[in-house]
Scaffold this active site. Structure first.
Site, mmCIF file in Angstrom:
data_model
loop_
_atom_site.group_PDB
_atom_site.id
_atom_site.type_symbol
_atom_site.label_atom_id
_atom_site.label_comp_id
_atom_site.label_asym_id
_atom_site.label_seq_id
_atom_site.Cartn_x
_atom_site.Cartn_y
_atom_site.Cartn_z
ATOM 1 N N ALA A 262 0.844 -1.195 0.000
ATOM 2 C CA ALA A 262 0.000 0.000 0.000
ATOM 3 C C ALA A 262 0.876 1.239 0.000
ATOM 4 O O ALA A 262 1.934 1.265 0.636
ATOM 5 C CB ALA A 262 -0.920 0.021 1.221
ATOM 6 N N ASP A 263 0.418 2.246 -0.707
ATOM 7 C CA ASP A 263 1.073 3.550 -0.661
ATOM 8 C C ASP A 263 0.358 4.499 0.286
ATOM 9 O O ASP A 263 0.982 5.416 0.824
ATOM 10 C CB ASP A 263 1.135 4.153 -2.060
ATOM 11 C CG ASP A 263 2.175 3.463 -2.916
ATOM 12 O OD1 ASP A 263 3.290 3.998 -3.032
ATOM 13 O OD2 ASP A 263 1.891 2.370 -3.438
ATOM 14 N N ARG A 264 -0.940 4.295 0.487
ATOM 15 C CA ARG A 264 -1.670 5.091 1.471
ATOM 16 C C ARG A 264 -2.946 4.356 1.848
ATOM 17 O O ARG A 264 -3.661 3.842 0.996
ATOM 18 C CB ARG A 264 -2.006 6.478 0.928
ATOM 19 C CG ARG A 264 -2.605 7.407 1.965
ATOM 20 C CD ARG A 264 -2.883 8.806 1.439
ATOM 21 N NE ARG A 264 -1.689 9.497 0.990
ATOM 22 C CZ ARG A 264 -1.546 10.831 1.035
ATOM 23 N NH1 ARG A 264 -2.511 11.591 1.520
ATOM 24 N NH2 ARG A 264 -0.448 11.394 0.587
#
Length: 369
Positions: free
Chosen positions: A246-248
Site C-alpha cells: 500500500a502507498d496510502r
C-alpha cells in the site's frame, strides 16, 4: 551479495537504480536533496517506505555536510522544514514521506525549543533521528511478515501455501525484507510456501523487472504472470491468498496501491480468496476519511506507449496513465497487516487512535482479525 535498495553510512548515500534492473545492477550516489527528488520523481527509487527513507537520508547527508544555518537553532529548524517541503513535491500519492516529514518537523521543533540547545546540537540530533528510520523500517517489515504469515497459516493450517502478489513490495521497496514480500519471505522461511505468482505490473513492470529478480535472487519459488492472467491463476493455479502492499491507507481502510490492485481485489472476492494489504502504519493516513480523498498521481502517457525506447502503441493515441488505484475497504477480506498485527479495515482507525496517530506509541493494541 544481499540486495539493498539503499546504501547509507554517515556522509554517504547511494541507491540501486531500479530503472536499470534486471539488466544492470548499479548503485548511484545521491549527494543532495535535489538529487533525491529527481531519483524519486523518475522512479530510480520507488516503494513508499524507500521513498521516505531516501528523502530523509538525503537531508541528513546535507546536514552532515554543513548545509543550512550554523549559528541559530531556529533558523536551522526553518531550513529543515523548507527542504522537507520541497521533497514532498516529488510524488503525491504515497504518504510515508509526508508522515516522516511531519514527525521530523515536530522533533526538530521540540529540540529547537529545548533550553540551551545549539544549532550544532540540533543538527546532530536530527541526523541521528533520521538514521534510526532505517533500522525501524527493517524491524517493522519483519513484524509485518510474521503477522501476515501467522494469519494465513491459521486459515490453512496444513500443507503448502500458494500466494499471488502485485508490483514490488520487497527489499527493493524498503530498507529490507519487505511488506507483502515480507509475508512471502516469512512463509518461505517456515517451509510453508509452495509458490508465489507475481504479476508483471504494467506499465513500469515492477513485478517482472524487480519482484521476479528479487525472488530469484533469494531462491523463493516464483512464477511470473501477465497482469491479465491474474484471475485465471486464482481459478486454475490454486492461489490461496492475495497479498499486496500500500502507498496510502485512508481512515476507513480504503487503500491506494499500484494500478491494477483494485481489479485483483475484485477477482479475489469473486473466487472467495482472502485479499490482504501489508503495510507499515506509517502508510496509514487517518486524516483522510476515505479513498476518494487520496490524491492519485497520473504519469506521462509515454510510459504506457513506449518501453526502453521501443514504441508499443501509436504515438497519437490518447492515454490515461494513473500510477495508482484505490481498493475499497470491503474488498480487503483478509485484513490489513501492519507491524502491530492484522486488522479488519474497520478496526484500523481505532488502533491508530489508541496509539495517538500512525506509527506512534510504545506498545501495539491487540488485533482481532
Amino acid at each position: 551479495m544481499s540486495l539493498e535498495a539503499i546504501r547509507y553510512r554517515r556522509g554517504s548515500l547511494s541507491i540501486l537504480n531500479q530503472l536499470l534492473l534486471p539488466e544492470q545492477l548499479r548503485y548511484e550516489p545521491v549527494d543532495s536533496v535535489e538529487r533525491a527528488w529527481e531519483a524519486i520523481r523518475a522512479m530510480e527509487v520507488r516503494g513508499a517506505p524507500a521513498i521516505a527513507l531516501v528523502g530523509c537520508l538525503s537531508l541528513a547527508l546535507e546536514l552532515e555536510a554543513g548545509a543550512g544555518p550554523a549559528g541559530d537553532a531556529a533558523e536551522l529548524e526553518a531550513f529543515v522544514d523548507e527542504r522537507l517541503r520541497f521533497l514532498l513535491t516529488a510524488r503525491p500519492t504515497a504518504v510515508n514521506l509526508g508522515r516522516e516529514a511531519e514527525r521530523l518537523r515536530a522533533f526538530a521543533r521540540r529540540r529547537a525549543q529545548s533550553p540551551g540547545v545549539t544549532a550544532q546540537g540540533l543538527r546532530e540530533s536530527i541526523i541521528e533521528h533520521i538514521e534510526g528510520l532505517l533500522e525501524k523500517d527493517r524491524e517493522d517489515n519483519r513484524s509485518i511478515g510474521a503477522h501476515g504469515a501467522r494469519h494465513i497459516l491459521q486459515r490453512v493450517p496444513e500443507g503448502g501455501i500458494t500466494l499471488l502478489t502485485h508490483c514490488n513490495t520487497g527489499t527493493l521497496a524498503t530498507a529490507g525484507y519487505g511488506t507483502a514480500l515480507g509475508v512471502v519471505r516469512a512463509l518461505h522461511e517456515q517451509g510453508r510456501l509452495t509458490r508465489v505468482f507475481c504479476t508483471e505490473t504494467r506499465p513500469y513492470n515492477q513485478g517482472s523487472r524487480l519482484t521476479a529478480f528479487e525472488l530469484l535472487h533469494d531462491r523463493v519459488p516464483a512464477t511470473l504472470i501477465a497482469d491479465s492472467a491474474a484471475a485465471a491463476a486464482m481459478r486454475d493455479r490454486g492461489v490461496q491468498a492475495v497479498v499486496v502492499g500500500a502507498d496510502r491507507v485512508a481512515a476507513n481502510g480504503d487503500t491506494a496501491n499500484k494500478i491494477g490492485t483494485y481489479q485483483l481485489a475484485v477477482a479475489a472476492r469473486h473466487h472467495g480468496i482472502p485479499f490482504y494489504v501489508a503495510a507499515p502504519t506509517s502508510s496509514c493516513d487517518p486524516a483522510l476519511p476515505g479513498g476518494a480523498n487520496i490524491p492519485i498521481e497520473e504519469r506521462l502517457g509515454r510510459e504506457l506507449t513506449h518501453f526502453q525506447g521501443l514504441c508499443l502503441a501509436p504515438p497519437a493515441i490518447d492515454v490515461w496513465n494513473p500510477a495508482f488505484d484505490v481498493t475499497p475497504h470491503d474488498l480487503i477480506t483478509g485484513g490489513i497487516v501492519t507491524e502491530w498485527g492484522v486488522f479488519a479495515p474497520a478496526e484500523l482507525r481505532q488502533a491508530l487512535a489508541e496509539r495517538g496517530g500512525a506509527g506512534a506509541g510504545p506498545s501495539p493494541p491487540k488485533s482481532s482479525v
